[in-house]
Write an enzyme that holds these catalytic residues in place. Structure first.
Site, PDB file in Angstrom:
ATOM      1  N   GLY A  21      31.692 -24.799  33.592  1.00 23.40           N
ATOM      2  CA  GLY A  21      32.164 -23.456  33.918  1.00 23.40           C
ATOM      3  C   GLY A  21      31.076 -22.443  33.646  1.00 23.40           C
ATOM      4  O   GLY A  21      31.016 -21.855  32.569  1.00 23.40           O
ATOM      5  N   GLY A  23      30.516 -19.415  34.532  1.00 28.12           N
ATOM      6  CA  GLY A  23      30.834 -18.024  34.782  1.00 28.12           C
ATOM      7  C   GLY A  23      30.236 -17.152  33.697  1.00 28.12           C
ATOM      8  O   GLY A  23      29.302 -17.561  32.990  1.00 28.12           O
ATOM      9  N   VAL A  25      31.410 -16.053  30.711  1.00 29.04           N
ATOM     10  CA  VAL A  25      31.526 -16.559  29.341  1.00 29.04           C
ATOM     11  C   VAL A  25      30.696 -17.824  29.160  1.00 29.04           C
ATOM     12  O   VAL A  25      29.998 -17.999  28.144  1.00 29.04           O
ATOM     13  CB  VAL A  25      33.000 -16.821  28.983  1.00 29.04           C
ATOM     14  CG1 VAL A  25      33.113 -17.539  27.640  1.00 29.04           C
ATOM     15  CG2 VAL A  25      33.781 -15.511  28.941  1.00 29.04           C
ATOM     16  N   GLY A  26      30.730 -18.718  30.137  1.00 26.21           N
ATOM     17  CA  GLY A  26      29.947 -19.948  30.034  1.00 26.21           C
ATOM     18  C   GLY A  26      28.467 -19.672  29.903  1.00 26.21           C
ATOM     19  O   GLY A  26      27.771 -20.304  29.090  1.00 26.21           O
ATOM     20  N   ASN A 125      41.114 -17.995  28.251  1.00 25.33           N
ATOM     21  CA  ASN A 125      42.253 -17.150  27.963  1.00 25.33           C
ATOM     22  C   ASN A 125      43.546 -17.931  28.143  1.00 25.33           C
ATOM     23  O   ASN A 125      43.594 -18.919  28.874  1.00 25.33           O
ATOM     24  CB  ASN A 125      42.281 -15.928  28.903  1.00 25.33           C
ATOM     25  CG  ASN A 125      41.325 -14.843  28.458  1.00 25.33           C
ATOM     26  OD1 ASN A 125      41.007 -14.718  27.279  1.00 25.33           O
ATOM     27  ND2 ASN A 125      40.852 -14.050  29.410  1.00 25.33           N
ATOM     28  N   LYS A 205      45.727 -14.072  19.956  1.00 25.63           N
ATOM     29  CA  LYS A 205      44.925 -13.672  21.115  1.00 25.63           C
ATOM     30  C   LYS A 205      45.813 -13.561  22.350  1.00 25.63           C
ATOM     31  O   LYS A 205      45.624 -12.664  23.191  1.00 25.63           O
ATOM     32  CB  LYS A 205      43.799 -14.677  21.345  1.00 25.63           C
ATOM     33  CG  LYS A 205      42.927 -14.380  22.568  1.00 25.63           C
ATOM     34  CD  LYS A 205      42.136 -13.092  22.410  1.00 25.63           C
ATOM     35  CE  LYS A 205      41.272 -12.784  23.629  1.00 25.63           C
ATOM     36  NZ  LYS A 205      40.262 -13.804  23.910  1.00 25.63           N
ATOM     37  N   ASN A 213      46.453  -7.363  29.767  1.00 29.01           N
ATOM     38  CA  ASN A 213      46.002  -7.820  31.089  1.00 29.01           C
ATOM     39  C   ASN A 213      46.917  -7.438  32.245  1.00 29.01           C
ATOM     40  O   ASN A 213      46.464  -6.838  33.229  1.00 29.01           O
ATOM     41  CB  ASN A 213      45.763  -9.333  31.058  1.00 29.01           C
ATOM     42  CG  ASN A 213      44.448  -9.702  30.421  1.00 29.01           C
ATOM     43  OD1 ASN A 213      43.831  -8.903  29.738  1.00 29.01           O
ATOM     44  ND2 ASN A 213      44.014 -10.924  30.635  1.00 29.01           N
ATOM     45  N   SER A 275      40.122  -8.887  32.373  1.00 31.74           N
ATOM     46  CA  SER A 275      39.798  -9.963  33.311  1.00 31.74           C
ATOM     47  C   SER A 275      40.830 -10.049  34.432  1.00 31.74           C
ATOM     48  O   SER A 275      40.482 -10.321  35.589  1.00 31.74           O
ATOM     49  CB  SER A 275      39.702 -11.296  32.575  1.00 31.74           C
ATOM     50  OG  SER A 275      40.930 -11.601  31.924  1.00 31.74           O
ATOM     51  N   GLU A 287      45.251 -15.590  35.679  1.00 31.86           N
ATOM     52  CA  GLU A 287      45.734 -16.505  34.646  1.00 31.86           C
ATOM     53  C   GLU A 287      47.121 -16.093  34.132  1.00 31.86           C
ATOM     54  O   GLU A 287      47.491 -16.426  33.008  1.00 31.86           O
ATOM     55  CB  GLU A 287      44.729 -16.544  33.495  1.00 31.86           C
ATOM     56  CG  GLU A 287      43.393 -17.152  33.894  1.00 31.86           C
ATOM     57  CD  GLU A 287      42.343 -17.049  32.792  1.00 31.86           C
ATOM     58  OE1 GLU A 287      41.857 -18.107  32.346  1.00 31.86           O
ATOM     59  OE2 GLU A 287      42.005 -15.925  32.399  1.00 31.86           O
TER      60      GLU A 287
END
Length: 326
Positions: A21, A23, A25-26, A125, A205, A213, A275, A287
């Site tokens: 992944g 993206g 964050v990755g 997430n 979280k 979100n 996000s 998500e």
């Protein structure tokens, strides 16, 4: 012992850690591990990559202090492996940074190619994929994590850090993450910690994501707008339902602490866009099922109602259906 971090001059193909992944964050995690001297690489999904070839990908990281995309940027190079590559056998830790709804489908094709000793770490997430994935891991260890670091992808292989934040990891099932790998992660990632009881941390979280979100996506606003009085009752109801459901799952959460945390995040990230807001704006899948939807699923399992969270799910699905998914 870890292998040495790859560079443009020393290009060993030995890697201890792979990230699935690539993206925002990755790539952020990849940069942090590489900067700490850990042997880290990426797993590519591009069909054009040879099944036996390891190639090198040049990435660019823009630090938090940088005010311009091309100022004080850091260029680095890491090995990238095909999904079918034979080099997958050497990976000791696979960090999964795909979207929550992609986790099971992304990992499943790799399970017969990874070493039986390879440890899996999910970093996304929402909640839920860990319950589906755990029985499929063929005895491998599974750890879970969450990060509040802010990062924005500026181009395919360039990201900019937009905020600092806490990163937490913890064991979920199977063999434990080896101590050397655990220490490597904690030393490489700023403001990170190992949490023995990771599930309560993930619920905390989840509360932040569930409150912020969907509302920012529905109202097309930055996080800071949620401090307005018009959102107070909805946020309170989302948290009330979450705390009740978590209790039925054996997770005791401090309701007041959760609310304080939500509003602290709203304040600290006032100019940021969530996000989910970004996903809706760019016509991407969201998500929502792994955030508010997870609360609804667990409520249903206990014969409870989570009406406000269900309303958030339905509204986001309707909003996403208005425009085509990319």
């Amino acid at each position: 012992m870890f292998g040495q971090g790859a560079s443009s001059t020393v290009e060993s193909q030995v890697t201890d850690i792979a990230i699935l992944g690539a993206g925002a964050v990755g790539q952020l995690i990849c940069h942090q591990l590489h900067s700490a001297g850990l042997a880290v690489g990426l797993i590519a999904r591009e069909a054009s990559v040879s099944t036996t070839e390891t190639y090198w990908q040049d990435l660019v990281f823009c630090p938090l202090s940088s005010t311009d995309a091309n100022t004080d940027s850091v260029s680095y190079r890491v090995p990238t492996f095909s999904l079918d590559g034979t080099s997958l056998q050497q990976i000791r830790l696979l960090i999964v940074c795909v979207k929550a709804y992609q986790v099971v489908d992304a990992i499943s094709p790799l399970l017969d190619k990874l070493s039986p000793q390879c440890h899996i770490l999910l970093l996304h997430n929402g909640m839920g994929p860990h319950l589906v994935l755990a029985p499929k891991l063929q005895g491998r260890g599974l750890s879970l994590g969450t990060t509040s670091q802010g990062v924005l992808r500026q181009s395919r292989w360039q990201v900019k850090q937009t905020g600092q934040g806490l990163t937490q990891f913890g064991h979920f099932t199977g063999p434990a993450l080896p101590q050397a790998l655990r220490d490597g992660l904690l030393n490489a990632i700023p403001n990170s910690e190992w949490v023995e009881a990771i599930i309560p941390s993930l619920w905390q979280k989840l509360a932040v994501n569930a409150a912020i979100n969907p509302l920012t996506a529905l109202h097309q606003c930055p996080n800071g707008a949620l401090a307005q009085a018009q959102f107070t009752q909805t946020i309170a109801s989302i948290l009330d339902e979450l705390v009740e459901v978590a209790a039925q799952d054996g997770i005791a959460l401090d309701r007041q602490m959760l609310e304080e945390r939500v509003y602290r995040v709203i304040e600290l990230t006032a100019t940021n866009f969530s996000s989910m807001h970004q996903d809706v704006a760019h016509h991407r899948p969201t998500e929502i099922e792994q955030i508010n939807g997870y609360i609804c699923d667990r409520a249903s399992a206990h014969g409870l109602s989570a009406a406000t969270n269900a309303q958030m799910c339905q509204a986001i699905k309707q909003l996403s259906a208005i425009t085509p998914q990319a």
